[in-house]
Design a protein around this motif. Structure first.
Motif, mmCIF file in Angstrom:
data_model
loop_
_atom_site.group_PDB
_atom_site.id
_atom_site.type_symbol
_atom_site.label_atom_id
_atom_site.label_comp_id
_atom_site.label_asym_id
_atom_site.label_seq_id
_atom_site.Cartn_x
_atom_site.Cartn_y
_atom_site.Cartn_z
ATOM 1 N N LEU A 88 0.808 -1.162 -0.012
ATOM 2 C CA LEU A 88 0.339 0.066 -0.002
ATOM 3 C C LEU A 88 0.685 1.227 -0.067
ATOM 4 N N LEU A 89 1.974 1.191 0.777
ATOM 5 C CA LEU A 89 2.627 2.318 0.955
ATOM 6 C C LEU A 89 3.447 2.638 -0.410
ATOM 7 N N ILE A 90 3.988 1.364 -1.045
ATOM 8 C CA ILE A 90 4.447 1.822 -2.324
ATOM 9 C C ILE A 90 3.716 2.153 -3.318
ATOM 10 N N MET A 91 2.348 1.569 -3.375
ATOM 11 C CA MET A 91 1.550 1.824 -4.401
ATOM 12 C C MET A 91 1.117 3.620 -4.242
ATOM 13 N N TRP A 92 0.924 4.048 -2.972
ATOM 14 C CA TRP A 92 0.731 5.429 -2.701
ATOM 15 C C TRP A 92 1.618 6.393 -2.931
ATOM 16 N N PHE A 93 2.787 6.182 -2.474
ATOM 17 C CA PHE A 93 3.947 7.095 -1.953
ATOM 18 C C PHE A 93 4.887 7.075 -3.284
ATOM 19 N N VAL A 94 5.050 5.835 -3.968
ATOM 20 C CA VAL A 94 5.902 5.590 -4.960
ATOM 21 C C VAL A 94 5.336 5.678 -6.482
ATOM 22 N N ILE A 95 4.174 4.725 -6.520
ATOM 23 C CA ILE A 95 3.524 4.704 -8.022
ATOM 24 C C ILE A 95 2.543 5.708 -8.284
ATOM 25 N N ILE A 106 -9.103 6.650 -2.440
ATOM 26 C CA ILE A 106 -9.964 5.539 -2.680
ATOM 27 C C ILE A 106 -9.397 4.451 -3.655
ATOM 28 N N CYS A 107 -9.028 5.277 -4.850
ATOM 29 C CA CYS A 107 -8.755 4.495 -6.019
ATOM 30 C C CYS A 107 -7.335 3.614 -5.865
ATOM 31 N N CYS A 108 -6.604 4.279 -5.005
ATOM 32 C CA CYS A 108 -5.287 3.761 -4.726
ATOM 33 C C CYS A 108 -5.473 2.431 -3.948
ATOM 34 N N ALA A 109 -6.261 2.608 -2.955
ATOM 35 C CA ALA A 109 -6.676 1.760 -1.935
ATOM 36 C C ALA A 109 -7.298 0.385 -2.781
ATOM 37 N N VAL A 110 -8.185 0.714 -3.760
ATOM 38 C CA VAL A 110 -9.052 -0.291 -4.075
ATOM 39 C C VAL A 110 -7.889 -1.149 -4.945
ATOM 40 N N ILE A 111 -7.314 -0.482 -5.728
ATOM 41 C CA ILE A 111 -6.415 -1.129 -6.496
ATOM 42 C C ILE A 111 -5.232 -2.079 -5.935
ATOM 43 N N SER A 112 -4.596 -1.387 -4.747
ATOM 44 C CA SER A 112 -3.727 -2.280 -3.816
ATOM 45 C C SER A 112 -4.426 -3.259 -3.224
ATOM 46 N N ILE A 184 -1.872 5.691 4.575
ATOM 47 C CA ILE A 184 -1.701 6.582 3.387
ATOM 48 C C ILE A 184 -2.942 7.697 3.981
ATOM 49 N N GLY A 185 -3.403 7.711 5.122
ATOM 50 C CA GLY A 185 -4.284 8.889 5.506
ATOM 51 C C GLY A 185 -5.768 8.841 4.530
ATOM 52 N N LEU A 186 -6.103 7.754 4.420
ATOM 53 C CA LEU A 186 -7.575 7.583 3.922
ATOM 54 C C LEU A 186 -8.325 7.655 5.009
#
Lengths: 238, 240
Positions: A88-95, A106-112, A184-186
Protein backbone atom coordinates in the motif's frame (compact mmCIF):
# COMPACT_ATOMS: atom_id res chain seq x y z
CA UNK A 1 -22.21 3.88 34.41
CA UNK A 2 -22.76 7.59 34.20
CA UNK A 3 -19.16 7.99 33.14
CA UNK A 4 -19.71 5.58 30.26
CA UNK A 5 -22.82 7.45 29.19
CA UNK A 6 -20.90 10.69 29.14
CA UNK A 7 -18.10 9.07 27.16
CA UNK A 8 -20.53 7.71 24.60
CA UNK A 9 -22.14 11.14 24.32
CA UNK A 10 -18.75 12.76 23.85
CA UNK A 11 -17.61 10.18 21.30
CA UNK A 12 -20.65 10.02 19.10
CA UNK A 13 -22.96 12.96 19.66
CA UNK A 14 -20.85 15.96 20.59
CA UNK A 15 -19.80 18.12 17.65
CA UNK A 16 -21.50 15.61 15.29
CA UNK A 17 -18.68 13.16 15.85
CA UNK A 18 -20.86 10.31 14.59
CA UNK A 19 -20.23 11.65 11.09
CA UNK A 20 -16.62 10.45 11.30
CA UNK A 21 -17.88 6.94 11.89
CA UNK A 22 -20.55 7.01 9.21
CA UNK A 23 -18.27 8.48 6.56
CA UNK A 24 -15.50 6.11 7.63
CA UNK A 25 -17.80 3.12 7.43
CA UNK A 26 -18.86 4.18 3.95
CA UNK A 27 -15.27 4.33 2.77
CA UNK A 28 -14.41 1.00 4.38
CA UNK A 29 -17.35 -0.64 2.63
CA UNK A 30 -16.60 0.97 -0.74
CA UNK A 31 -12.96 -0.06 -0.64
CA UNK A 32 -13.85 -3.60 0.45
CA UNK A 33 -16.55 -4.09 -2.18
CA UNK A 34 -14.56 -2.72 -5.11
CA UNK A 35 -11.36 -4.50 -4.04
CA UNK A 36 -13.36 -7.71 -3.75
CA UNK A 37 -14.65 -7.41 -7.32
CA UNK A 38 -11.20 -6.64 -8.65
CA UNK A 39 -9.68 -9.42 -6.57
CA UNK A 40 -12.16 -12.04 -7.74
CA UNK A 41 -11.77 -11.09 -11.41
CA UNK A 42 -7.97 -11.09 -11.17
CA UNK A 43 -7.95 -14.25 -9.09
CA UNK A 44 -10.22 -16.10 -11.50
CA UNK A 45 -8.07 -15.18 -14.49
CA UNK A 46 -4.85 -16.18 -12.76
CA UNK A 47 -6.40 -19.41 -11.49
CA UNK A 48 -7.58 -20.36 -14.99
CA UNK A 49 -4.18 -19.65 -16.52
CA UNK A 50 -2.39 -21.58 -13.79
CA UNK A 51 -4.63 -24.62 -13.90
CA UNK A 52 -4.84 -24.64 -17.70
CA UNK A 53 -1.06 -24.72 -17.68
CA UNK A 54 -0.82 -27.45 -15.06
CA UNK A 55 -3.48 -29.67 -16.62
CA UNK A 56 -1.98 -29.52 -20.10
CA UNK A 57 0.53 -32.26 -20.97
CA UNK A 58 4.12 -30.98 -21.13
CA UNK A 59 4.44 -31.00 -24.91
CA UNK A 60 1.12 -29.25 -25.53
CA UNK A 61 1.81 -26.11 -23.48
CA UNK A 62 1.96 -23.28 -26.00
CA UNK A 63 4.43 -20.44 -25.69
CA UNK A 64 1.69 -17.96 -24.80
CA UNK A 65 0.42 -20.18 -22.00
CA UNK A 66 3.92 -20.67 -20.64
CA UNK A 67 4.62 -16.93 -20.63
CA UNK A 68 1.26 -16.15 -18.98
CA UNK A 69 1.89 -18.83 -16.38
CA UNK A 70 5.30 -17.31 -15.68
CA UNK A 71 3.78 -13.86 -15.18
CA UNK A 72 1.13 -15.29 -12.86
CA UNK A 73 3.72 -17.11 -10.80
CA UNK A 74 5.81 -13.96 -10.34
CA UNK A 75 2.66 -12.06 -9.37
CA UNK A 76 1.70 -14.66 -6.77
CA UNK A 77 5.19 -14.82 -5.33
CA UNK A 78 5.67 -11.07 -5.01
CA UNK A 79 2.22 -10.25 -3.70
CA UNK A 80 2.04 -13.09 -1.22
CA UNK A 81 5.64 -12.58 -0.20
CA UNK A 82 5.40 -8.93 0.87
CA UNK A 83 3.28 -7.29 3.58
CA UNK A 84 0.04 -5.66 2.53
CA UNK A 85 1.01 -2.45 4.28
CA UNK A 86 4.27 -2.20 2.35
CA UNK A 87 2.41 -2.77 -0.93
CA UNK A 88 0.00 0.00 0.00
CA UNK A 89 2.82 2.40 0.89
CA UNK A 90 4.63 1.67 -2.36
CA UNK A 91 1.44 2.04 -4.38
CA UNK A 92 0.57 5.39 -2.82
CA UNK A 93 3.88 7.11 -2.18
CA UNK A 94 5.92 5.69 -5.06
CA UNK A 95 3.61 4.75 -7.88
CA UNK A 96 0.57 7.01 -7.35
CA UNK A 97 2.41 10.02 -5.89
CA UNK A 98 -0.27 12.65 -6.54
CA UNK A 99 -2.48 14.97 -4.54
CA UNK A 100 -4.17 13.30 -1.58
CA UNK A 101 -7.79 13.76 -2.54
CA UNK A 102 -10.34 11.26 -1.27
CA UNK A 103 -10.93 10.03 -4.81
CA UNK A 104 -7.23 9.39 -5.42
CA UNK A 105 -6.81 7.68 -2.08
CA UNK A 106 -9.80 5.43 -2.61
CA UNK A 107 -8.67 4.46 -6.11
CA UNK A 108 -5.21 3.65 -4.85
CA UNK A 109 -6.59 1.61 -1.94
CA UNK A 110 -9.01 -0.33 -4.14
CA UNK A 111 -6.28 -1.24 -6.62
CA UNK A 112 -3.77 -2.19 -3.94
CA UNK A 113 -6.24 -4.35 -2.04
CA UNK A 114 -7.66 -5.79 -5.25
CA UNK A 115 -4.23 -6.85 -6.48
CA UNK A 116 -3.38 -8.27 -3.07
CA UNK A 117 -6.65 -10.12 -2.66
CA UNK A 118 -6.44 -11.45 -6.23
CA UNK A 119 -3.32 -13.42 -5.36
CA UNK A 120 -5.07 -15.22 -2.53
CA UNK A 121 -8.30 -15.70 -4.47
CA UNK A 122 -6.27 -17.17 -7.35
CA UNK A 123 -4.83 -19.89 -5.19
CA UNK A 124 -8.20 -20.60 -3.57
CA UNK A 125 -9.95 -20.89 -6.93
CA UNK A 126 -7.11 -22.95 -8.40
CA UNK A 127 -7.42 -25.45 -5.57
CA UNK A 128 -11.13 -25.60 -6.37
CA UNK A 129 -10.53 -26.21 -10.07
CA UNK A 130 -7.92 -28.87 -9.35
CA UNK A 131 -10.30 -30.64 -6.96
CA UNK A 132 -12.91 -31.29 -9.66
CA UNK A 133 -12.75 -34.83 -11.02
CA UNK A 134 -10.91 -35.08 -14.35
CA UNK A 135 -13.89 -36.95 -15.74
CA UNK A 136 -16.03 -33.79 -15.71
CA UNK A 137 -13.66 -32.06 -18.12
CA UNK A 138 -13.34 -35.19 -20.25
CA UNK A 139 -17.10 -35.59 -20.48
CA UNK A 140 -17.50 -31.98 -21.58
CA UNK A 141 -14.74 -32.24 -24.14
CA UNK A 142 -15.98 -35.59 -25.46
CA UNK A 143 -19.30 -33.96 -26.33
CA UNK A 144 -17.48 -31.42 -28.48
CA UNK A 145 -17.54 -28.50 -26.05
CA UNK A 146 -14.27 -26.57 -26.12
CA UNK A 147 -12.05 -25.91 -23.12
CA UNK A 148 -13.49 -22.49 -22.33
CA UNK A 149 -17.12 -23.62 -22.48
CA UNK A 150 -16.46 -26.70 -20.37
CA UNK A 151 -14.68 -24.50 -17.84
CA UNK A 152 -17.47 -21.98 -17.79
CA UNK A 153 -20.47 -24.29 -17.55
CA UNK A 154 -19.08 -27.32 -15.74
CA UNK A 155 -15.82 -26.79 -13.89
CA UNK A 156 -16.00 -23.22 -12.55
CA UNK A 157 -19.52 -23.55 -11.08
CA UNK A 158 -18.52 -26.69 -9.20
CA UNK A 159 -15.16 -25.27 -8.16
CA UNK A 160 -16.80 -22.06 -6.98
CA UNK A 161 -19.25 -23.96 -4.82
CA UNK A 162 -16.43 -25.98 -3.26
CA UNK A 163 -14.29 -22.97 -2.41
CA UNK A 164 -17.05 -20.65 -1.24
CA UNK A 165 -16.14 -21.07 2.46
CA UNK A 166 -12.51 -20.22 1.73
CA UNK A 167 -13.54 -17.26 -0.43
CA UNK A 168 -15.77 -16.03 2.37
CA UNK A 169 -12.81 -16.19 4.68
CA UNK A 170 -10.81 -14.10 2.22
CA UNK A 171 -13.62 -11.53 2.07
CA UNK A 172 -13.70 -11.25 5.86
CA UNK A 173 -9.93 -10.84 5.99
CA UNK A 174 -10.14 -8.19 3.29
CA UNK A 175 -12.79 -6.21 5.17
CA UNK A 176 -10.70 -6.11 8.31
CA UNK A 177 -7.42 -5.51 6.52
CA UNK A 178 -8.73 -2.37 4.88
CA UNK A 179 -8.18 -0.71 8.27
CA UNK A 180 -4.53 -0.24 7.32
CA UNK A 181 -5.47 2.38 4.74
CA UNK A 182 -5.01 4.76 7.64
CA UNK A 183 -1.27 4.74 6.84
CA UNK A 184 -1.89 6.59 3.58
CA UNK A 185 -4.35 8.90 5.28
CA UNK A 186 -7.62 7.63 3.87
CA UNK A 187 -10.37 8.34 6.39
CA UNK A 188 -11.91 4.92 6.80
CA UNK A 189 -13.72 3.60 9.86
CA UNK A 190 -10.52 3.06 11.85
CA UNK A 191 -9.16 6.50 10.96
CA UNK A 192 -12.50 7.98 12.05
CA UNK A 193 -12.11 6.46 15.48
CA UNK A 194 -8.51 7.69 15.70
CA UNK A 195 -9.60 11.23 14.88
CA UNK A 196 -12.35 11.14 17.49
CA UNK A 197 -9.93 9.76 20.03
CA UNK A 198 -7.47 12.56 19.32
CA UNK A 199 -10.21 15.18 19.69
CA UNK A 200 -11.86 13.84 22.84
CA UNK A 201 -8.99 12.10 24.62
CA UNK A 202 -11.32 9.13 24.87
CA UNK A 203 -9.92 5.77 23.71
CA UNK A 204 -12.26 3.21 25.22
CA UNK A 205 -15.53 4.07 23.50
CA UNK A 206 -14.31 4.90 19.99
CA UNK A 207 -12.10 1.84 19.65
CA UNK A 208 -14.52 -0.59 21.24
CA UNK A 209 -17.19 1.08 19.14
CA UNK A 210 -15.46 0.31 15.85
CA UNK A 211 -14.51 -3.16 17.06
CA UNK A 212 -18.22 -3.86 17.53
CA UNK A 213 -18.97 -2.39 14.11
CA UNK A 214 -16.37 -4.58 12.39
CA UNK A 215 -17.66 -7.57 14.29
CA UNK A 216 -21.24 -6.86 13.29
CA UNK A 217 -20.21 -6.53 9.64
CA UNK A 218 -18.30 -9.79 9.72
CA UNK A 219 -21.24 -11.56 11.37
CA UNK A 220 -23.55 -10.19 8.71
CA UNK A 221 -21.22 -11.39 5.95
CA UNK A 222 -20.89 -14.82 7.55
CA UNK A 223 -24.65 -15.12 7.66
CA UNK A 224 -25.03 -14.07 4.03
CA UNK A 225 -22.31 -16.48 2.91
CA UNK A 226 -23.96 -19.28 4.83
CA UNK A 227 -27.21 -18.62 3.02
CA UNK A 228 -25.47 -18.58 -0.34
CA UNK A 229 -23.67 -21.80 0.47
CA UNK A 230 -26.90 -23.56 1.30
CA UNK A 231 -28.41 -22.44 -1.97
CA UNK A 232 -25.46 -23.69 -3.98
CA UNK A 233 -25.52 -27.01 -2.12
CA UNK A 234 -28.76 -27.94 -3.88
CA UNK A 235 -27.01 -30.35 -6.22
CA UNK A 236 -25.46 -32.18 -3.26
CA UNK A 237 -28.67 -33.17 -1.54
CA UNK A 238 -29.31 -36.84 -1.92
CA UNK B 1 -15.53 -45.19 -40.93
CA UNK B 2 -12.57 -45.02 -38.55
CA UNK B 3 -9.19 -45.93 -40.01
CA UNK B 4 -6.38 -46.40 -37.49
CA UNK B 5 -2.89 -46.53 -38.95
CA UNK B 6 0.25 -47.43 -37.04
CA UNK B 7 -1.08 -45.96 -33.80
CA UNK B 8 1.29 -45.79 -30.84
CA UNK B 9 1.01 -44.15 -27.47
CA UNK B 10 3.49 -43.95 -24.66
CA UNK B 11 3.37 -42.26 -21.29
CA UNK B 12 6.97 -41.29 -20.65
CA UNK B 13 9.00 -44.42 -21.24
CA UNK B 14 6.00 -46.66 -20.85
CA UNK B 15 4.69 -47.73 -24.24
CA UNK B 16 1.01 -48.51 -23.78
CA UNK B 17 0.00 -49.05 -27.39
CA UNK B 18 2.34 -50.07 -30.15
CA UNK B 19 1.67 -49.87 -33.86
CA UNK B 20 -2.01 -50.71 -34.04
CA UNK B 21 -3.69 -50.87 -37.44
CA UNK B 22 -7.40 -51.43 -37.71
CA UNK B 23 -10.51 -50.26 -39.48
CA UNK B 24 -13.96 -49.83 -38.00
CA UNK B 25 -16.73 -49.99 -40.53
CA UNK B 26 -20.12 -48.31 -40.34
CA UNK B 27 -22.60 -50.41 -38.40
CA UNK B 28 -19.92 -52.55 -36.84
CA UNK B 29 -20.00 -53.40 -33.15
CA UNK B 30 -16.40 -53.89 -32.16
CA UNK B 31 -15.85 -55.27 -28.69
CA UNK B 32 -12.36 -54.93 -27.23
CA UNK B 33 -11.37 -57.26 -24.42
CA UNK B 34 -8.12 -57.99 -22.67
CA UNK B 35 -6.38 -58.01 -19.32
CA UNK B 36 -6.08 -54.77 -17.42
CA UNK B 37 -3.14 -52.65 -18.48
CA UNK B 38 -3.32 -54.02 -22.00
CA UNK B 39 -3.98 -50.58 -23.47
CA UNK B 40 -7.58 -51.10 -24.53
CA UNK B 41 -8.94 -48.03 -22.73
CA UNK B 42 -6.05 -45.92 -23.96
CA UNK B 43 -6.72 -47.10 -27.49
CA UNK B 44 -10.37 -46.10 -27.20
CA UNK B 45 -9.46 -42.71 -25.74
CA UNK B 46 -7.06 -42.12 -28.60
CA UNK B 47 -9.93 -42.42 -31.08
CA UNK B 48 -11.44 -39.10 -29.97
CA UNK B 49 -8.11 -37.69 -28.89
CA UNK B 50 -8.82 -37.63 -25.16
CA UNK B 51 -5.35 -39.14 -25.24
CA UNK B 52 -2.96 -37.66 -27.74
CA UNK B 53 -1.36 -40.48 -29.77
CA UNK B 54 2.44 -40.45 -29.81
CA UNK B 55 2.50 -41.46 -33.45
CA UNK B 56 0.26 -42.81 -36.17
CA UNK B 57 -2.92 -41.47 -37.71
CA UNK B 58 -6.64 -41.81 -37.13
CA UNK B 59 -9.08 -40.93 -39.88
CA UNK B 60 -12.76 -40.53 -39.12
CA UNK B 61 -15.24 -40.06 -41.93
CA UNK B 62 -12.54 -38.99 -44.32
CA UNK B 63 -11.08 -36.44 -41.93
CA UNK B 64 -7.70 -36.98 -40.33
CA UNK B 65 -8.40 -36.61 -36.62
CA UNK B 66 -4.76 -36.58 -35.66
CA UNK B 67 -3.85 -33.72 -37.98
CA UNK B 68 -3.10 -30.50 -36.10
CA UNK B 69 -5.35 -28.57 -38.49
CA UNK B 70 -8.44 -30.57 -37.59
CA UNK B 71 -10.97 -28.94 -35.29
CA UNK B 72 -11.15 -31.72 -32.76
CA UNK B 73 -14.26 -30.23 -31.13
CA UNK B 74 -16.14 -30.65 -34.41
CA UNK B 75 -15.00 -34.26 -34.72
CA UNK B 76 -16.01 -35.07 -31.16
CA UNK B 77 -19.54 -33.86 -31.82
CA UNK B 78 -19.97 -36.95 -33.98
CA UNK B 79 -18.27 -39.40 -31.62
CA UNK B 80 -20.22 -40.13 -28.47
CA UNK B 81 -18.32 -41.39 -25.49
CA UNK B 82 -19.52 -43.22 -22.40
CA UNK B 83 -17.22 -43.48 -19.40
CA UNK B 84 -16.72 -46.05 -16.69
CA UNK B 85 -17.56 -43.48 -14.02
CA UNK B 86 -20.50 -41.93 -15.91
CA UNK B 87 -19.15 -38.37 -15.54
CA UNK B 88 -22.54 -36.71 -15.48
CA UNK B 89 -22.16 -33.00 -14.84
CA UNK B 90 -22.68 -32.79 -11.08
CA UNK B 91 -23.83 -29.18 -11.11
CA UNK B 92 -26.63 -29.68 -13.62
CA UNK B 93 -29.95 -31.51 -13.49
CA UNK B 94 -30.43 -34.57 -15.65
CA UNK B 95 -32.31 -32.64 -18.30
CA UNK B 96 -29.70 -29.89 -18.43
CA UNK B 97 -26.95 -32.50 -18.67
CA UNK B 98 -28.52 -33.67 -21.90
CA UNK B 99 -29.32 -30.18 -23.19
CA UNK B 100 -25.99 -28.46 -22.50
CA UNK B 101 -23.93 -29.56 -25.49
CA UNK B 102 -26.60 -29.34 -28.22
CA UNK B 103 -27.62 -25.87 -27.05
CA UNK B 104 -24.12 -24.50 -26.47
CA UNK B 105 -22.93 -25.81 -29.82
CA UNK B 106 -25.97 -24.20 -31.44
CA UNK B 107 -27.23 -27.45 -32.92
CA UNK B 108 -30.64 -26.98 -31.34
CA UNK B 109 -32.63 -24.21 -29.74
CA UNK B 110 -33.38 -24.53 -26.05
CA UNK B 111 -36.92 -25.68 -26.78
CA UNK B 112 -35.79 -28.30 -29.29
CA UNK B 113 -33.13 -29.56 -26.92
CA UNK B 114 -35.62 -29.81 -24.08
CA UNK B 115 -38.02 -31.75 -26.27
CA UNK B 116 -35.21 -34.05 -27.40
CA UNK B 117 -34.05 -34.53 -23.81
CA UNK B 118 -37.54 -35.55 -22.73
CA UNK B 119 -37.88 -37.90 -25.69
CA UNK B 120 -34.57 -39.58 -24.82
CA UNK B 121 -35.46 -39.79 -21.14
CA UNK B 122 -38.72 -41.48 -22.06
CA UNK B 123 -36.71 -43.93 -24.14
CA UNK B 124 -34.85 -45.03 -21.01
CA UNK B 125 -37.90 -44.71 -18.75
CA UNK B 126 -36.35 -41.96 -16.66
CA UNK B 127 -38.54 -39.01 -17.58
CA UNK B 128 -39.48 -38.60 -13.91
CA UNK B 129 -35.80 -37.89 -13.15
CA UNK B 130 -35.57 -34.93 -15.54
CA UNK B 131 -35.19 -32.34 -12.81
CA UNK B 132 -33.10 -34.17 -10.23
CA UNK B 133 -29.34 -33.85 -9.82
CA UNK B 134 -27.06 -36.80 -10.73
CA UNK B 135 -26.17 -37.46 -7.09
CA UNK B 136 -29.70 -38.68 -6.47
CA UNK B 137 -29.50 -41.41 -9.10
CA UNK B 138 -28.33 -45.02 -8.92
CA UNK B 139 -25.30 -46.07 -10.95
CA UNK B 140 -27.41 -47.77 -13.58
CA UNK B 141 -29.61 -44.71 -13.98
CA UNK B 142 -26.54 -42.46 -14.25
CA UNK B 143 -25.01 -44.60 -16.96
CA UNK B 144 -28.24 -44.76 -18.96
CA UNK B 145 -28.46 -40.99 -18.79
CA UNK B 146 -24.81 -40.66 -19.77
CA UNK B 147 -25.60 -42.76 -22.83
CA UNK B 148 -28.60 -40.68 -23.88
CA UNK B 149 -26.60 -37.50 -23.22
CA UNK B 150 -24.24 -38.68 -25.95
CA UNK B 151 -27.16 -39.69 -28.15
CA UNK B 152 -28.56 -36.16 -28.00
CA UNK B 153 -25.63 -35.12 -30.17
CA UNK B 154 -26.72 -37.60 -32.81
CA UNK B 155 -23.30 -39.28 -33.04
CA UNK B 156 -22.16 -41.45 -35.90
CA UNK B 157 -20.25 -43.73 -33.59
CA UNK B 158 -20.37 -44.46 -29.87
CA UNK B 159 -17.32 -45.31 -27.80
CA UNK B 160 -17.90 -47.17 -24.54
CA UNK B 161 -15.09 -47.30 -21.99
CA UNK B 162 -15.97 -50.13 -19.58
CA UNK B 163 -19.51 -48.82 -19.18
CA UNK B 164 -20.58 -51.46 -16.64
CA UNK B 165 -17.39 -51.89 -14.60
CA UNK B 166 -18.37 -49.43 -11.88
CA UNK B 167 -21.91 -50.72 -11.48
CA UNK B 168 -23.49 -52.92 -8.84
CA UNK B 169 -24.13 -56.34 -10.40
CA UNK B 170 -27.88 -55.90 -10.42
CA UNK B 171 -27.59 -52.68 -12.44
CA UNK B 172 -25.40 -54.10 -15.18
CA UNK B 173 -28.41 -55.60 -16.96
CA UNK B 174 -30.30 -52.35 -17.54
CA UNK B 175 -27.25 -50.67 -19.07
CA UNK B 176 -26.41 -53.62 -21.29
CA UNK B 177 -30.03 -53.79 -22.39
CA UNK B 178 -29.89 -50.16 -23.55
CA UNK B 179 -26.63 -50.83 -25.38
CA UNK B 180 -28.17 -53.84 -27.10
CA UNK B 181 -31.08 -51.69 -28.18
CA UNK B 182 -28.64 -49.17 -29.64
CA UNK B 183 -26.87 -51.95 -31.47
CA UNK B 184 -30.15 -53.21 -32.91
CA UNK B 185 -30.88 -49.68 -34.15
CA UNK B 186 -27.71 -49.89 -36.21
CA UNK B 187 -25.36 -47.65 -34.20
CA UNK B 188 -21.67 -48.12 -34.87
CA UNK B 189 -20.12 -49.05 -31.56
CA UNK B 190 -16.68 -49.60 -30.10
CA UNK B 191 -16.93 -51.15 -26.67
CA UNK B 192 -14.21 -51.88 -24.14
CA UNK B 193 -15.71 -54.30 -21.65
CA UNK B 194 -15.28 -57.34 -19.46
CA UNK B 195 -18.81 -58.54 -20.25
CA UNK B 196 -18.08 -61.60 -22.36
CA UNK B 197 -21.78 -62.37 -22.73
CA UNK B 198 -22.30 -58.98 -24.33
CA UNK B 199 -19.29 -59.48 -26.60
CA UNK B 200 -20.63 -62.79 -27.78
CA UNK B 201 -24.20 -61.65 -28.25
CA UNK B 202 -23.84 -58.14 -29.66
CA UNK B 203 -20.34 -57.91 -31.09
CA UNK B 204 -19.79 -58.29 -34.80
CA UNK B 205 -16.07 -58.46 -34.15
CA UNK B 206 -14.19 -59.18 -30.95
CA UNK B 207 -10.67 -57.84 -30.50
CA UNK B 208 -8.20 -59.19 -27.97
CA UNK B 209 -5.59 -56.69 -26.85
CA UNK B 210 -2.56 -57.50 -24.76
CA UNK B 211 0.64 -55.56 -24.09
CA UNK B 212 -0.47 -52.76 -26.36
CA UNK B 213 -1.07 -54.80 -29.49
CA UNK B 214 -4.02 -56.56 -31.07
CA UNK B 215 -3.23 -60.19 -30.51
CA UNK B 216 -6.31 -61.60 -32.17
CA UNK B 217 -9.55 -60.40 -33.74
CA UNK B 218 -12.37 -62.47 -35.06
CA UNK B 219 -16.11 -63.02 -35.17
CA UNK B 220 -17.47 -63.74 -31.68
CA UNK B 221 -18.09 -67.37 -32.46
CA UNK B 222 -14.58 -68.09 -33.73
CA UNK B 223 -13.11 -65.86 -31.05
CA UNK B 224 -14.63 -67.71 -28.12
CA UNK B 225 -14.73 -71.23 -29.54
CA UNK B 226 -11.46 -71.45 -31.42
CA UNK B 227 -9.03 -68.94 -29.96
CA UNK B 228 -5.63 -69.30 -31.58
CA UNK B 229 -3.36 -66.99 -29.66
CA UNK B 230 -1.97 -68.76 -26.55
CA UNK B 231 -2.35 -65.63 -24.42
CA UNK B 232 -6.00 -65.38 -25.45
CA UNK B 233 -6.58 -69.07 -24.68
CA UNK B 234 -5.13 -68.46 -21.24
CA UNK B 235 -7.22 -65.30 -20.78
CA UNK B 236 -10.45 -67.02 -21.78
CA UNK B 237 -9.78 -70.06 -19.62
CA UNK B 238 -9.50 -67.79 -16.61
CA UNK B 239 -12.70 -65.82 -17.13
CA UNK B 240 -15.13 -68.21 -18.75
Amino acid sequence: MEKLQADIYQTFILKDNYLYFIKGLRITLIVTALALILGVVLGLLVAIVRSAHDQQPMNKRGLVLRVLNGICKVYLTVIRGTPMMVQLLIMWFVIWNTRATDGNLICCAVISFGINSGAYVAEIVRSGIMSIDKGQMEAGRSLGLNYVKTMRFIIIPQAFKNVLPALGNELITLLKETSIVTVIGLKDLTKGAMIVQANTYQAFVPFFGIAIMYLALVMLLTWLLGKMERRLRQSDIR
Amino acid sequence: MIYVKDLSKSFGNNQVISHIDTHIEPGEKVVIVGPSGSGKSTFLRCLNLLEEPSSGTITFDGEEVTSPNTDINKVRQHMGMVFQHFNLFANLTVKKNIMLAPVQLKLMTKEQAEEEAMRLLKLVNLEDKADVYPIQLSGGQKQRIAIVRSLAMNPKVMLFDEPTSALDPEMVGEVLELMKQLARDGMTMVVVTHEMGFAREVGTRVVFMDEGVIKEENTPQEFFEHPKDPRLQDFLSKIL
